[in-house]
Design an enzyme around this catalytic site. Structure first.
Site, PDB file in Angstrom:
ATOM      1  N   CYS A  72       0.874  -1.175   0.000  1.00 65.05           N
ATOM      2  CA  CYS A  72       0.000   0.000   0.000  1.00 65.05           C
ATOM      3  C   CYS A  72       0.907   1.220   0.000  1.00 65.05           C
ATOM      4  O   CYS A  72       2.113   1.083  -0.206  1.00 65.05           O
ATOM      5  CB  CYS A  72      -0.998  -0.012   1.165  1.00 65.05           C
ATOM      6  SG  CYS A  72      -0.350   0.233   2.823  1.00 65.05           S
TER       7      CYS A  72
ATOM      8  N   HIS B  16      14.365 -15.053  11.743  1.00 68.40           N
ATOM      9  CA  HIS B  16      14.037 -15.006  13.167  1.00 68.40           C
ATOM     10  C   HIS B  16      12.555 -15.164  13.460  1.00 68.40           C
ATOM     11  O   HIS B  16      12.205 -15.656  14.540  1.00 68.40           O
ATOM     12  CB  HIS B  16      14.502 -13.689  13.778  1.00 68.40           C
ATOM     13  CG  HIS B  16      15.989 -13.549  13.827  1.00 68.40           C
ATOM     14  ND1 HIS B  16      16.604 -12.535  14.520  1.00 68.40           N
ATOM     15  CD2 HIS B  16      16.984 -14.281  13.281  1.00 68.40           C
ATOM     16  CE1 HIS B  16      17.913 -12.649  14.393  1.00 68.40           C
ATOM     17  NE2 HIS B  16      18.171 -13.706  13.636  1.00 68.40           N
TER      18      HIS B  16
END
Length: 144
Positions: A65, A98
């Site tokens: 966006c 991670h």
């Protein structure tokens, strides 16, 4: 790997370029819209992308966006999604390594197309590190 991609009206130009680039690099791409530049509501497209991840229709997602913020919030409402807002390639790498992110969000008004491609390359080519990270990622889906 099937990749779902969606945007709002502020990012349709970036989305179109990325769809062609991803397809040209051998990825199966689901373009979830919109196709034009008329104003739309980013939550509608964020939810559509999240549903494609949750259902297994796509393994990874790219949400776009103007800023990347709104659509990332919409995607993250679905508990099957771990969407990370990124604006450079190290964050894109680390969100996979991670956090086992399955969706990245980017802002078309924030970054350029080459940076977006760098982010996507890291996102798609980095494996989840597991080990100590798995325990933490599991807590995202199963809060205490």
């Amino acid at each position: 790997m099937r990749i779902a991609i969606a945007s709002d009206h502020a990012a349709t130009d970036m989305k179109s370029i990325l769809v062609d680039w991803l397809s040209g690099n051998g990825y199966d791409v689901m373009d979830l819209g919109p196709q034009g530049s008329e104003s739309v509501d980013y939550p509608d497209y964020g939810y559509k992308l999240a549903n494609s991840i949750a259902s297994g229709d796509a393994q990874r997602g790219i949400a776009l966006c103007g800023s990347g913020i709104g659509i990332s919030m919409a995607v993250n409402r679905n508990p099957a999604c771990r969407c990370a807002l990124v604006s450079e390639s190290l964050s894109a790498k680390l969100c996979r390594e991670h956090n086992d992110a399955n969706v990245i969000a980017m802002g078309a008004r924030i970054i350029g197309i080459e940076t977006a491609k760098d982010c996507i390359t890291q996102f798609l080519n980095t494996e989840f590190g597991g080990d100590r990270h798995k325990r933490r990622v599991d807590k995202l889906s199963n809060p205490a």
